[in-house]
Design an enzyme around this catalytic site. Structure first.
Site, PDB file in Angstrom:
ATOM      1  N   SER A   1       0.820  -1.210   0.000  1.00 18.04           N
ATOM      2  CA  SER A   1       0.000   0.000   0.000  1.00 18.04           C
ATOM      3  C   SER A   1       0.856   1.263   0.000  1.00 18.04           C
ATOM      4  CB  SER A   1      -0.867  -0.017   1.264  1.00 18.04           C
ATOM      5  OG  SER A   1      -1.380   1.268   1.533  1.00 18.04           O
TER       6      SER A   1
ATOM      7  N   TYR B   1      -1.934   5.648  -4.640  1.00 17.30           N
ATOM      8  CA  TYR B   1      -3.070   6.551  -4.458  1.00 17.30           C
ATOM      9  C   TYR B   1      -2.722   7.872  -5.109  1.00 17.30           C
ATOM     10  CZ  TYR B   1      -5.624   3.914  -0.848  1.00 17.30           C
ATOM     11  OH  TYR B   1      -6.373   2.991  -0.168  1.00 17.30           O
TER      12      TYR B   1
ATOM     13  N   THR C   1      -5.309   2.614  -7.274  1.00 15.02           N
ATOM     14  CA  THR C   1      -6.602   2.472  -6.580  1.00 15.02           C
ATOM     15  C   THR C   1      -7.457   3.698  -6.873  1.00 15.02           C
ATOM     16  OG1 THR C   1      -5.642   1.086  -4.871  1.00 15.02           O
ATOM     17  CG2 THR C   1      -7.695   2.217  -4.317  1.00 15.02           C
TER      18      THR C   1
ATOM     19  N   LYS D   1      -7.562  -0.677  -9.644  1.00 19.69           N
ATOM     20  CA  LYS D   1      -8.221  -1.343  -8.501  1.00 19.69           C
ATOM     21  C   LYS D   1      -9.384  -0.507  -7.988  1.00 19.69           C
ATOM     22  CE  LYS D   1      -7.282  -3.127  -3.822  1.00 19.69           C
ATOM     23  NZ  LYS D   1      -7.918  -2.204  -2.906  1.00 19.69           N
TER      24      LYS D   1
ATOM     25  N   HIS E   1     -13.215  -1.902  -1.976  1.00 21.52           N
ATOM     26  CA  HIS E   1     -12.297  -1.499  -0.905  1.00 21.52           C
ATOM     27  C   HIS E   1     -12.659  -2.189   0.424  1.00 21.52           C
ATOM     28  CE1 HIS E   1      -9.094   1.702  -0.766  1.00 21.52           C
ATOM     29  NE2 HIS E   1      -9.123   1.378   0.506  1.00 21.52           N
TER      30      HIS E   1
HETATM   31  C1  LIG Z   1      -7.291  -1.927   7.135  1.00 20.09           C
HETATM   32  C2  LIG Z   1      -7.401  -1.867   5.653  1.00 20.09           C
HETATM   33  C3  LIG Z   1      -6.578  -0.988   4.956  1.00 20.09           C
HETATM   34  C4  LIG Z   1      -6.650  -0.931   3.559  1.00 20.09           C
HETATM   35  N1  LIG Z   1      -5.785  -0.117   2.892  1.00 20.09           N
HETATM   36  C5  LIG Z   1      -5.812  -0.104   1.537  1.00 20.09           C
HETATM   37  C6  LIG Z   1      -4.851   0.672   0.830  1.00 20.09           C
HETATM   38  O1  LIG Z   1      -4.003   1.323   1.410  1.00 20.09           O
HETATM   39  N2  LIG Z   1      -4.935   0.667  -0.531  1.00 20.09           N
HETATM   40  C7  LIG Z   1      -5.881  -0.055  -1.212  1.00 20.09           C
HETATM   41  O2  LIG Z   1      -5.917  -0.023  -2.437  1.00 20.09           O
HETATM   42  N3  LIG Z   1      -6.781  -0.811  -0.547  1.00 20.09           N
HETATM   43  C8  LIG Z   1      -6.748  -0.858   0.796  1.00 20.09           C
HETATM   44  N4  LIG Z   1      -7.638  -1.645   1.469  1.00 20.09           N
HETATM   45  C9  LIG Z   1      -8.590  -2.474   0.713  1.00 20.09           C
HETATM   46  C10 LIG Z   1      -7.990  -3.856   0.422  1.00 20.09           C
HETATM   47  O3  LIG Z   1      -6.965  -3.776  -0.527  1.00 20.09           O
HETATM   48  C11 LIG Z   1      -9.060  -4.806  -0.131  1.00 20.09           C
HETATM   49  O4  LIG Z   1      -9.710  -4.184  -1.209  1.00 20.09           O
HETATM   50  C12 LIG Z   1     -10.083  -5.217   0.917  1.00 20.09           C
HETATM   51  O5  LIG Z   1      -9.466  -5.360   2.174  1.00 20.09           O
HETATM   52  C13 LIG Z   1     -10.759  -6.517   0.529  1.00 20.09           C
HETATM   53  O6  LIG Z   1     -11.762  -6.858   1.447  1.00 20.09           O
HETATM   54  P1  LIG Z   1     -11.541  -7.928   2.631  1.00 20.09           P
HETATM   55  O7  LIG Z   1     -10.589  -7.310   3.583  1.00 20.09           O
HETATM   56  O8  LIG Z   1     -12.902  -8.084   3.200  1.00 20.09           O
HETATM   57  O9  LIG Z   1     -11.018  -9.172   2.020  1.00 20.09           O
HETATM   58  C14 LIG Z   1      -7.577  -1.727   2.852  1.00 20.09           C
HETATM   59  C15 LIG Z   1      -8.402  -2.603   3.578  1.00 20.09           C
HETATM   60  C16 LIG Z   1      -8.305  -2.692   4.951  1.00 20.09           C
HETATM   61  C17 LIG Z   1      -9.169  -3.671   5.682  1.00 20.09           C
END
Ligand SMILES: Cc1cc2nc3c(=O)[nH]c(=O)nc-3n(C[C@H](O)[C@H](O)[C@H](O)COP(=O)(O)O)c2cc1C
Length: 381
Positions: A108, A130, A156, A248, A272
């Protein structure tokens, strides 16, 4: 691996017991009433697979190709912000687990460990970008990804504005309350609080400095993420980057068409993890229509609610070529560090083998619409 952890739910419970309250809430929560967060998990779990028997499943091959490489599983670690605060230098630990299991990891933008730090450990992840208002800084992050030897960039696009997360708001606050929460988690305090420094956002240090992100992280996102971002900026990123670019955060077939028109090399069907617009479709429900539109022209990755190898098989059957884990790996990291992430990948491998054997699929390529039992899926899809 944690003693007694048999599945991702167990790792979630262990993460809750180990992380300070506010950090667990950040990891576990979704936006608003968490309707989409729940739908992601429930819709996926409700997908009925079609049992097939007597098809010689003595040899099952789980490997899959993505972006020119063959991976042990059609599964990767998706970008999860602040993971370096769930365990000591957490992103480095996760990258090691991913590399040992031969699966990709996407780092990330808002990781604690910088891309340079993770790459210096010997495992160069893919990088998630981002868009911030300062285009010069975006350009410098792209340059850093090139210099680190990243082989793919994930842009993203579903965070033009941040979704409101009530759990974060409730868990916010400093002073005495925060101190009590920290003291209640001595294991984390020693591992990460004392020995896991610095607690900064490694990739953003050039703009936010070495300040601890916990206090002003959301405020920084609000102030600096760019709501004016558009398909023109995707062109700009593509030209600056020059390598494989994956978009994404796509749920809608019309947006999927625009991804293809933009010349990007892949798409992640994602909301997300239910952390942005609450009330949108679960990834499981959005995926089949996107897959129909894309029709094999570019690879489709999907995430959202994946908690087991069965869920991976379900996502593949609904039209994904590859699946990203989010909370599933982060819970395990929070509970047990690198060994936890490695264990979750092993669990997924084992669960996929059972699901494939009992649906009569011996290779990833055989998993498809035929693997679904339409009688069980009419209510959901
Ligand atoms: C705590 C947390 C932080 C996240 N940070 C990012 C991020 O920095 N960039 C991003 O593209 N997606 C981020 N996501 C989304 C994840 O990449 C992903 O799309 C999502 O967690 C999928 O759902 P799941 O956790 O239920 O499997 C984050 C998700 C969580 C739970």
């Amino acid at each position: 691996m944690a003693r007694g952890a048999a599945n991702v739910s167990d790792y979630r419970a262990l993460a809750r017991a180990r992380l300070p309250h506010f950090l667990f809430e950040y990891l576990d929560g979704g936006s608003y009433d968490e309707v989409t967060l729940r739908r992601n998990v429930e819709d996926l779990q409700s997908v009925a697979l079609r049992q097939r028997v007597l098809r010689d499943v003595s040899s099952i091959e789980l490997s899959a190709e993505l972006l020119g490489k063959r991976w042990a599983l059609p599964v990767g670690l998706g970008p999860v912000g602040l993971s370096g605060l769930y365990a000591r230098r957490g992103e480095v630990q996760a990258a090691s687990a991913a590399a040992s299991a031969n699966v990709p990891m996407v780092l990330s933008t808002v990781s604690a460990c910088s891309l340079r730090e993770v790459a210096a450990s010997g495992h160069v992840p893919w990088y998630q970008l981002y868009f911030v208002k300062d285009r010069g800084f975006v350009a410098s992050m792209i340059q850093t990804a090139k210099e680190a030897g990243c082989e793919a960039l994930f842009l993203t696009v579903d965070l033009a504005v941040p979704g409101s997360r009530y759990r974060d708001a409730r868990a916010a606050g400093g002073g005495l309350q925060r101190m009590i929460e920290l003291m209640a988690r001595p294991g984390w305090l020693w591992d990460v609080g004392v020995n896991g420094r610095p607690h900064s956002l490694g990739n953003l240090e050039p703009v936010v400095g070495k300040r601890a992100p916990l206090s002003d992280f959301q405020a920084w996102i609000h102030a600096n993420f760019d709501p004016s971002v558009s398909w023109k900026d995707v062109e700009w990123v593509k030209a600056k980057w020059g390598g494989p670019l994956i978009i994404k955060g796509i749920l809608d077939p019309d947006d999927a068409r625009a991804v293809i028109d933009s010349g990007a090399n892949g798409i992640v069907v994602s909301n997300h993890g239910g952390r942005q617009l609450d009330g949108v479709l679960s990834s499981a429900r959005a995926l089949p229509r996107v897959a129909d539109l894309v029709a094999g022209r570019i690879p489709i990755l999907a995430d959202g609610g994946v908690r087991s190898g069965l869920d991976v098989v379900r996502m593949l059957a609904l039209g994904a070529d590859f699946v990203l884990l989010g909370r599933a790996w982060a819970y395990a990291l929070a509970s047990s560090g690198q060994a936890g992430v490695a264990h979750v990948l092993k669990l997924i491998d084992a669960e996929m083998r059972v699901a494939m054997a009992l649906t009569g699929c011996t290779t990833i390529g055989e998993i498809g619409k035929d693997t679904l039992d339409e009688r069980g899926n009419q209510a959901t899809f």
